[in-house]
Write a protein that holds these residues in place. Sequence first.
Motif, short mmCIF file in Angstrom:
data_model
loop_
_atom_site.label_atom_id
_atom_site.label_comp_id
_atom_site.label_asym_id
_atom_site.label_seq_id
_atom_site.Cartn_x
_atom_site.Cartn_y
_atom_site.Cartn_z
N THR A 167 16.62 26.83 -7.96
CA THR A 167 17.44 27.46 -6.93
C THR A 167 17.55 26.63 -5.64
O THR A 167 18.03 27.13 -4.64
N ARG A 168 17.10 25.35 -5.70
CA ARG A 168 17.25 24.51 -4.50
C ARG A 168 18.50 23.64 -4.67
O ARG A 168 18.45 22.58 -5.28
N TRP A 169 19.61 24.09 -4.08
CA TRP A 169 20.88 23.41 -4.27
C TRP A 169 21.32 22.57 -3.08
O TRP A 169 22.34 21.90 -3.13
N ARG A 170 20.58 22.61 -2.00
CA ARG A 170 20.97 21.82 -0.83
C ARG A 170 20.87 20.32 -1.16
O ARG A 170 19.91 19.87 -1.79
N GLY A 171 21.86 19.59 -0.71
CA GLY A 171 21.80 18.13 -0.88
C GLY A 171 22.29 17.63 -2.22
O GLY A 171 22.33 16.42 -2.46
N LEU A 172 22.67 18.56 -3.09
CA LEU A 172 23.06 18.14 -4.44
C LEU A 172 24.31 17.27 -4.45
O LEU A 172 24.43 16.34 -5.26
N GLU D 40 25.39 24.08 -1.87
CA GLU D 40 24.77 23.19 -0.88
C GLU D 40 23.79 23.93 0.03
O GLU D 40 23.79 23.75 1.26
N LEU D 41 22.98 24.76 -0.58
CA LEU D 41 21.87 25.40 0.14
C LEU D 41 20.88 25.92 -0.88
O LEU D 41 21.20 26.08 -2.05
N ASP D 42 19.66 26.16 -0.40
CA ASP D 42 18.63 26.68 -1.27
C ASP D 42 18.61 28.20 -1.21
O ASP D 42 18.81 28.77 -0.13
#
Lengths: 351, 351, 351, 351
Positions: A167-172, D40-42
């Motif tokens: 669930t860590r999608w930041r920076g992808l 683009e967020l966790d």
Amino acid sequence: MSIETRKADHIRINLEEDVQFPQLTTGLERFRFVHQALPELDLDEVDLHVEVFGRRLSAPILVSSMTGGTPEAGRINRVLAQAAQARGLAMGLGSQRAGLEQANTAETFRVRDVAPGLFLFANLGAIQLNYGYTVEHCRRAVEMVEADALILHLNPLQEVLQAEGDTRWRGLLRQIEAVCRALPVPVVAKEVGWGISAQTARRLIDAGIRAIDVAGAGGTSWSQVEMHRAPTERLRRLAASFADWGIPTADSLLAVRQVRAEMGREDVALFASGGIRSGQDIAKCVALGADLVGLASPFLKRAVESVEAVIEEMEILETEMRIAMFCSGAANIAALRQPGVLVQQPEGEKL
Amino acid sequence: MSIETRKADHIRINLEEDVQFPQLTTGLERFRFVHQALPELDLDEVDLHVEVFGRRLSAPILVSSMTGGTPEAGRINRVLAQAAQARGLAMGLGSQRAGLEQANTAETFRVRDVAPGLFLFANLGAIQLNYGYTVEHCRRAVEMVEADALILHLNPLQEVLQAEGDTRWRGLLRQIEAVCRALPVPVVAKEVGWGISAQTARRLIDAGIRAIDVAGAGGTSWSQVEMHRAPTERLRRLAASFADWGIPTADSLLAVRQVRAEMGREDVALFASGGIRSGQDIAKCVALGADLVGLASPFLKRAVESVEAVIEEMEILETEMRIAMFCSGAANIAALRQPGVLVQQPEGEKL
Amino acid sequence: MSIETRKADHIRINLEEDVQFPQLTTGLERFRFVHQALPELDLDEVDLHVEVFGRRLSAPILVSSMTGGTPEAGRINRVLAQAAQARGLAMGLGSQRAGLEQANTAETFRVRDVAPGLFLFANLGAIQLNYGYTVEHCRRAVEMVEADALILHLNPLQEVLQAEGDTRWRGLLRQIEAVCRALPVPVVAKEVGWGISAQTARRLIDAGIRAIDVAGAGGTSWSQVEMHRAPTERLRRLAASFADWGIPTADSLLAVRQVRAEMGREDVALFASGGIRSGQDIAKCVALGADLVGLASPFLKRAVESVEAVIEEMEILETEMRIAMFCSGAANIAALRQPGVLVQQPEGEKL
Amino acid sequence: MSIETRKADHIRINLEEDVQFPQLTTGLERFRFVHQALPELDLDEVDLHVEVFGRRLSAPILVSSMTGGTPEAGRINRVLAQAAQARGLAMGLGSQRAGLEQANTAETFRVRDVAPGLFLFANLGAIQLNYGYTVEHCRRAVEMVEADALILHLNPLQEVLQAEGDTRWRGLLRQIEAVCRALPVPVVAKEVGWGISAQTARRLIDAGIRAIDVAGAGGTSWSQVEMHRAPTERLRRLAASFADWGIPTADSLLAVRQVRAEMGREDVALFASGGIRSGQDIAKCVALGADLVGLASPFLKRAVESVEAVIEEMEILETEMRIAMFCSGAANIAALRQPGVLVQQPEGEKL
Ligand SMILES: Cc1cc2nc3c(=O)[nH]c(=O)nc-3n(C[C@H](O)[C@H](O)[C@H](O)COP(=O)(O)O)c2cc1C
Ligand SMILES: Cc1cc2nc3c(=O)[nH]c(=O)nc-3n(C[C@H](O)[C@H](O)[C@H](O)COP(=O)(O)O)c2cc1C
Ligand SMILES: Cc1cc2nc3c(=O)[nH]c(=O)nc-3n(C[C@H](O)[C@H](O)[C@H](O)COP(=O)(O)O)c2cc1C
Ligand SMILES: Cc1cc2nc3c(=O)[nH]c(=O)nc-3n(C[C@H](O)[C@H](O)[C@H](O)COP(=O)(O)O)c2cc1C
């Protein structure tokens, strides 16, 4: 839970349960072809061929990414690959994480021996790039199966509905950009059934993606699938409450097409999938701008039968598409996209 | 399969199975007449008569082209012809290909002895002109039955859904043009239940057609009929997947009317058919511009009973039409077409 | 068939069969009141009274014209009259043709002895003026029952659906004009359940009519009633095919209101009826411009019980109307008609 | 009937009967979030916190005013308070009239000992200010429970549907104004399930109200509740006839938001309630402008189980809200309100 168990679950649930969206539809039913009683062309001359990434396909049909990682998955992949090769279509493999992490499962993804000329897409979950995967993993996934291109799938909702999802999608986005820059083959981004928005499309195109597969809502619903394998009642209820989330395939297709036009980036290819169930659906997506149209669950259902069954399914889809084009007076893909061929209903003409 | 067997199949399936469109409707339900509580006319003075190709008909009703080629078909044709003659209406015969190719079946199309004054349309599949038929065949079809005009039917979808259908449609328009030029009687083009588009209408008018019968979607569905007689499961599935294809009758009527106006060719007559089931439907089509309104399956169902049954059906349709006109304050066909007589619903008036 | 038998049939069928429109609705469901959580008024001060033709009524409720001519009809009229008198409402009698033609039935229309102060409408079918009736008959109808006004009902569809109905409607307008000019009491025109169009309203106002009762579609359907008593299968089918004919009450109300405004003839009163079933419906009609709102079948059902039952029905309707006004912050009829009190749904507000 | 009996009835009926609106919905189903495949967020960084009246809440969730006055109600209040305290949410008590009038029931409203830090709303029916209540009563209600603010509920329709309801509403606004001026804590106005109109909102804001809770239609229907406890058949029928009255929650929210903007009074807080059933609903209301979103009946159902059950319900709602925000790419409440995050359906894009 191991990746193998999950993959086996997915296949079983997709074959045994009704996992279509409860209410949401693809939106394709809002469009209809205008019948031409005088098509002025021969059925035989209707030409379905398309070119994608410089390669010619007999028809704009893609066996959407599905499986790999277990012996049964391996059999399914080989069946699908032989059929796609026979019909001159394209195919995507399921997520190759298992193949990368457990070397002994890699062969369940390999189909080149039975499908040497097949246009083949490798597949990885983009989110792994936030969990240690690098350009190198992507390169290995492509090489593992001798693929022509790599699909990175985006599945944030699926991840949050899983017991131990990522669930860590930041920076992808930056990671995807790096892969696009470094990989020698085209990189494609796709959803898994909730669609790509205009904003997301813009970001992906800026990041260097060569094609977007909208994989929109209206077909297989992954919150329904996750609901069937939820370990707790609470996860089950969560999954159920997102059963009708997502952007319908037709809406997503139109949104991405418009972004592409606004950006002057018609070179980015457009794939449609999610709830495609007939040759008419395929023709509609192409008329709405798709270069390639993917189906997952309809092919899965025939793949457990035989190569012949999948080929038959492909032939029927092609024939339906051919008939839709013939009766619309469209001799080829370019003609299918002319204005006035597909219209939105109801036409609602006021006296 | 012989033409006779096919014709017998068609009649049997139309009588025994539900072959109406599953979902698509004629679109006529979107329109309603504005009731006039004070019509200021007598019911008896309501005048249904029309003139088509210079001939006067008691009402704008056409027994649509259906059959011929077998003894039963012959009986049906004679029943229909006697009823149409008795009521002063028009009638079309079924495709006369059988009659041309097997001389002994020609008599199953002949009705002049029992209906000397009937306005009668000969009928051929236009596509035969791409398979060896010439102007000469058309002339013979007309002479065989002493017809007043010739209908060429356009049925591309029906052909492709048949096991050995005729699917070479390129160049057909030029053939039709030649027939229009050479034949001494007016030539009419019609569909068989999927409608005529604006584009097709434009081509047909340019080719010299004297009337267009839209034969739109919403009534008898020929993909449903073909589904019931499909020799293989694959053809059955193909037919089923086109069950709701086509342009609804009302939409087609409006589209062709507009093309005719744009071309300044109001001299081309406009016929409506496909799903017409009541005198109100007939009146609506006339209000929307039709000169003649055809029904097929409703007359077929009564024709297997008796001449009287068909006459009764005609009288009921005429009375319903008369009542609709009376309660709309329209004394004749011209009045029926005035603006404000038929309106589209919902009126949707904002406070 | 005698008038008595027909009248008895009407009552029986209306009580025993479902004779509401199968599909068409009044259109009132498209409108809703805007709830005011802070009405700033007391429920008790909500004032329902209206003035019609200079007479004050406690509420804008009319017992619509129904019956007379048989002993049972006579009983019903007296029950309705007593209730309407008790509640200070208005009432219409059924068509008095029987009373005029058979003197012994006249008393079944008389209610003045039990309802001396009641605002009472005499009633005749306007079409009789084309079949021998004159101003004199109208005068006698009014005098027979000591009425305050005369309603002429317009029912062209009902007449044509009857076995021996009166179908010569040409020239009727001039007869109505003569009656309006000659009669000492106001003359009202009404339909019987199919509504008044803009065109008809314009003609009636020009002819000198003092009020129009739209009697629109959506409630009791007279084609349904006639279907139940049709002597032949053919008449039954005709009646059935006009089951959903007509102008919905709300549409007719809006159309007539607009015509009245365009003609600058706000002095012509506007009555609404046809499918009114609750105090909310009544309040909606008033908000849409009606001065008086009529109900027929709901009162008939209670009238066969007792005077008290009808009074109870009236009280409930008044209370519902009062609550709707209270919760809309409208203290009286004028306030109920202010813009913003009743709105059309859906409001459909775009983000 | 004593207040206690009424309160006990309310709880019983709400738990045992289906008292949702029969047809009317909240209108929230017209809106959908746009899925962002690349958020683009966790998930963990999604921040649900809001500030209301200068106080921080973990999430914009309010346990809507429900009960008090009986021992069972007292237990329910303490359960709800403990759960809300544990999750950092806000809570409203039920109407405290019983507590003011019968001193011995006051303790059934007190929860401060178990929920010292809870943001707590006292509650009184505004209409009592027209029946003898003064600013002093309001002050005592707040002090009785050590509340942070006072809710005055507006329920004109509920009062008129009750056997002996309070129906004198004239002049109430001035009383509310006096309370707003005199009370040391913020005063909030709410409906109980029929919504606040633009006009009412304008009046309330002018009167000095610090927040409006729209409490719109689409969830618990108080006319349904009153129907189940109506002492007479007539009251039962009255209640039934107002079953679908009211302004849907989404419509009311948009209307009040617009009034607030027109008045330049963004300092007035906006609460939404009425039919909120999931975290997605909560997120939608926040996106549409709500600062706090209330639920009544869903919490009541869990409160009769245990504190843990209510906490679980709250956690699920928060998680659903978090997921909806995550998949919409909205990291916090401000982001959730950006244009393009929530859209109205159908998008209806014309080719
Ligand atoms: C059994 C199954 C497994 C899937 N696995 C993957 C996968 O590994 N990677 C991926 O990108 N999509 C995967 N998908 C999603 C599909 O590629 C597709 O986007 C989605 O199912 C919608 O298509 P459909 O409605 O035709 O099934 C899977 C779908 C199915 C049915
Ligand atoms: C039994 C049957 C046979 C038909 N055969 C012909 C034909 O030979 N030629 C033709 O132009 N149309 C043919 N039609 C089509 C009709 O003329 C008509 O266009 C169509 O059925 C729609 O009308 P309906 O809905 O009233 O049945 C046939 C229809 C039926 C029902
Ligand atoms: C039993 C019955 C008899 C009626 N008879 C008459 C009549 O004689 N004259 C008339 O103008 N309308 C007559 N009507 C029509 C009503 O006045 C009214 O216009 C119509 O029924 C619609 O109202 P409703 O839906 O409330 O029943 C009659 C209606 C009913 C139910
Ligand atoms: C059992 C019950 C009792 C209620 N009592 C009150 C009350 O005393 N004061 C009040 O302002 N609202 C009261 N309400 C209304 C709720 O606060 C809320 O506005 C309404 O029920 C809509 O929310 P829902 O659909 O989530 O139930 C009550 C609701 C319920 C279900």
